[in-house]
Every structure is written in structure tokens, then in C-alpha cells.
Design a protein around this motif. Structure first.
Motif, PDB file in Angstrom:
ATOM      1  N   PRO A  33      62.126  11.076  47.218  1.00  0.00           N
ATOM      2  CA  PRO A  33      61.985   9.841  47.987  1.00  0.00           C
ATOM      3  C   PRO A  33      60.540   9.372  48.154  1.00  0.00           C
ATOM      4  N   ALA A  34      59.578  10.213  47.891  1.00  0.00           N
ATOM      5  CA  ALA A  34      58.170   9.867  48.119  1.00  0.00           C
ATOM      6  C   ALA A  34      57.471   9.460  46.833  1.00  0.00           C
ATOM      7  N   GLU A  35      56.807   8.309  46.860  1.00  0.00           N
ATOM      8  CA  GLU A  35      55.940   7.865  45.767  1.00  0.00           C
ATOM      9  C   GLU A  35      56.655   7.735  44.424  1.00  0.00           C
ATOM     10  N   GLY A  36      57.980   7.556  44.439  1.00  0.00           N
ATOM     11  CA  GLY A  36      58.711   7.437  43.180  1.00  0.00           C
ATOM     12  C   GLY A  36      58.574   8.679  42.312  1.00  0.00           C
ATOM     13  N   VAL A  53      56.660  15.674  37.241  1.00  0.00           N
ATOM     14  CA  VAL A  53      56.435  15.059  35.930  1.00  0.00           C
ATOM     15  C   VAL A  53      56.072  13.584  36.017  1.00  0.00           C
ATOM     16  N   ASP A  54      56.367  12.950  37.180  1.00  0.00           N
ATOM     17  CA  ASP A  54      56.026  11.534  37.325  1.00  0.00           C
ATOM     18  C   ASP A  54      55.946  11.194  38.801  1.00  0.00           C
ATOM     19  N   ALA A  55      55.122  10.197  39.122  1.00  0.00           N
ATOM     20  CA  ALA A  55      54.979   9.657  40.478  1.00  0.00           C
ATOM     21  C   ALA A  55      54.053   8.458  40.392  1.00  0.00           C
ATOM     22  N   ALA A  56      54.096   7.605  41.409  1.00  0.00           N
ATOM     23  CA  ALA A  56      53.256   6.408  41.411  1.00  0.00           C
ATOM     24  C   ALA A  56      51.773   6.734  41.190  1.00  0.00           C
ATOM     25  N   PRO A 103      53.000  17.694  47.471  1.00  0.00           N
ATOM     26  CA  PRO A 103      51.677  17.157  47.144  1.00  0.00           C
ATOM     27  C   PRO A 103      51.309  15.920  47.967  1.00  0.00           C
ATOM     28  N   ASN A 104      52.302  15.262  48.582  1.00  0.00           N
ATOM     29  CA  ASN A 104      52.003  14.115  49.441  1.00  0.00           C
ATOM     30  C   ASN A 104      51.257  14.525  50.698  1.00  0.00           C
ATOM     31  N   SER A 105      51.685  15.624  51.297  1.00  0.00           N
ATOM     32  CA  SER A 105      51.065  16.088  52.534  1.00  0.00           C
ATOM     33  C   SER A 105      50.064  17.210  52.296  1.00  0.00           C
ATOM     34  N   GLY A 106      50.155  17.854  51.146  1.00  0.00           N
ATOM     35  CA  GLY A 106      49.292  19.003  50.875  1.00  0.00           C
ATOM     36  C   GLY A 106      49.775  20.269  51.551  1.00  0.00           C
ATOM     37  N   GLN A 107      51.004  20.256  52.073  1.00  0.00           N
ATOM     38  CA  GLN A 107      51.542  21.408  52.788  1.00  0.00           C
ATOM     39  C   GLN A 107      52.473  22.229  51.907  1.00  0.00           C
ATOM     40  N   SER A 108      52.482  23.516  52.178  1.00  0.00           N
ATOM     41  CA  SER A 108      53.393  24.441  51.503  1.00  0.00           C
ATOM     42  C   SER A 108      54.389  24.993  52.497  1.00  0.00           C
ATOM     43  N   ALA A 109      55.570  25.276  52.016  1.00  0.00           N
ATOM     44  CA  ALA A 109      56.599  25.953  52.800  1.00  0.00           C
ATOM     45  C   ALA A 109      56.869  27.282  52.124  1.00  0.00           C
ATOM     46  N   ALA A 110      56.861  28.335  52.897  1.00  0.00           N
ATOM     47  CA  ALA A 110      57.034  29.671  52.333  1.00  0.00           C
ATOM     48  C   ALA A 110      58.428  29.878  51.768  1.00  0.00           C
ATOM     49  N   THR A 111      59.432  29.338  52.439  1.00  0.00           N
ATOM     50  CA  THR A 111      60.809  29.537  52.001  1.00  0.00           C
ATOM     51  C   THR A 111      61.572  28.227  52.074  1.00  0.00           C
ATOM     52  N   THR A 136      66.286  14.466  50.325  1.00  0.00           N
ATOM     53  CA  THR A 136      67.381  14.316  49.377  1.00  0.00           C
ATOM     54  C   THR A 136      66.817  13.747  48.078  1.00  0.00           C
ATOM     55  N   TRP A 137      67.058  14.472  47.003  1.00  0.00           N
ATOM     56  CA  TRP A 137      66.630  14.034  45.671  1.00  0.00           C
ATOM     57  C   TRP A 137      67.862  13.587  44.909  1.00  0.00           C
ATOM     58  N   ARG A 138      67.691  12.612  44.037  1.00  0.00           N
ATOM     59  CA  ARG A 138      68.787  12.073  43.217  1.00  0.00           C
ATOM     60  C   ARG A 138      68.545  12.376  41.744  1.00  0.00           C
ATOM     61  N   ARG A 139      69.614  12.695  41.043  1.00  0.00           N
ATOM     62  CA  ARG A 139      69.479  12.994  39.602  1.00  0.00           C
ATOM     63  C   ARG A 139      69.042  11.736  38.846  1.00  0.00           C
ATOM     64  N   VAL A 140      68.108  11.910  37.927  1.00  0.00           N
ATOM     65  CA  VAL A 140      67.652  10.816  37.061  1.00  0.00           C
ATOM     66  C   VAL A 140      68.537  10.815  35.841  1.00  0.00           C
ATOM     67  N   ARG A 141      69.106   9.668  35.512  1.00  0.00           N
ATOM     68  CA  ARG A 141      69.989   9.540  34.341  1.00  0.00           C
ATOM     69  C   ARG A 141      69.240   8.981  33.173  1.00  0.00           C
TER      70      ARG A 141
END
Length: 141
Positions: A33-36, A53-56, A103-111, A136-141
Motif C-alpha cells: 500500500p505504500a509508495e506503489g 523490486v519496484d516503488a515510486a 523502507p518507508n519508515s526505516g524500522q525493522s520488526a523482529a518477527t 494488506t498486499w495484493r497480488r500483481v497480475r
């Protein structure tokens, strides 16, 4: 003799199909949902991983760096190809993951977890037991 060999091959293929289909259900490209953003989930050694692999920002500058990373030593690494999901294990509809990186926030989540529902992925990252965020991510067709 030939018939027995064909039956043997079919049995072997059938025995390996569930693991392949479990993995194949999550493999591919997913729009964030972030930055395409587009993340490609692929095999990375013994587990699965997701790479950006891609983003704005990458369309504006293909050499974009990880400038928002909280670790100053990592800010010069390229965003394209950056692992944002690592060590995905499990399936067929839910995988454990960690670490996860935004990469938008620069934060990591351990799990975290990745849950498949049709053409959607619920990607949940947690920095502590009760401090979690889901996208929520959507499959790219």
C-alpha cells in the motif's frame, strides 16, 4: 516395464506436489500500500524471502538508497532488491517471518506473520509482543 516406470514417476511427482503448491501459492509479485511498492516473494536458500523490486522512489531514481534506515551504516544500500521479508517458513496459508523491514519508515520488526487469503497477503510485523502493524498486499497480475 515402461508402464511401471511411468507410474513410478507419477507417484514421485504426486509426493512432491503439496510442498511445491504450498510454496507456489505465495511466490510472485505483491503490491504494497505504500509508495506503489512491489515486493517479489521468491526462494532464498532453504526459506522464502521478499525483495523490493519496484516503488515510486525507484521509478524517480533507480539508484535510490535506503536513506530512512535507522542504522546510519545501512543508509547507502540500494533499495532495489532489498530484502524486506526474510526467513519465511510454514504454509500453506500462514508463514512465520523475521526479520521484516519497512523502507518507508526505516524500522525493522523482529518477527511477523504472512497470511494468504486468495489474492491478498496480510503482512504483520511485531517489534514487541503487543506492538504490531499489519499491511494488506495484493497480488500483481
Amino acid at each position: 516395464m515402461i508402464r511401471a516406470a511411468v507410474v513410478g514417476v507419477l507417484i514421485l511427482v504426486g509426493a512432491t506436489s503439496p510442498a511445491v503448491s504450498q510454496e507456489a501459492s505465495i511466490l510472485g509479485r505483491w503490491r504494497t500500500p505504500a509508495e506503489g511498492g512491489v515486493v517479489e516473494i521468491q526462494r532464498c536458500g532453504a526459506t522464502l524471502c521478499g525483495r523490493l523490486v519496484d516503488a515510486a522512489p525507484l521509478r524517480r531514481d533507480p539508484n535510490q538508497r535506503d536513506v530512512r534506515n535507522r542504522d546510519a551504516a545501512l543508509r547507502d544500500r540500494p533499495l532495489r532488491g532489498l530484502a524486506v521479508l526474510q526467513n519465511l517458513t510454514g504454509g500453506p496459508t500462514e508463514w512465520r517471518a523475521g526479520p521484516l523491514y519497512d523502507p518507508n519508515s526505516g524500522q525493522s520488526a523482529a518477527t511477523g506473520t504472512v497470511t494468504l487469503a486468495g489474492d491478498s497477503l496480510a503482512v504483520r510485523g511485531c517489534i514487541a509482543r503487543l506492538l504490531c502493524r499489519t499491511q494488506t498486499w495484493r497480488r500483481v497480475r
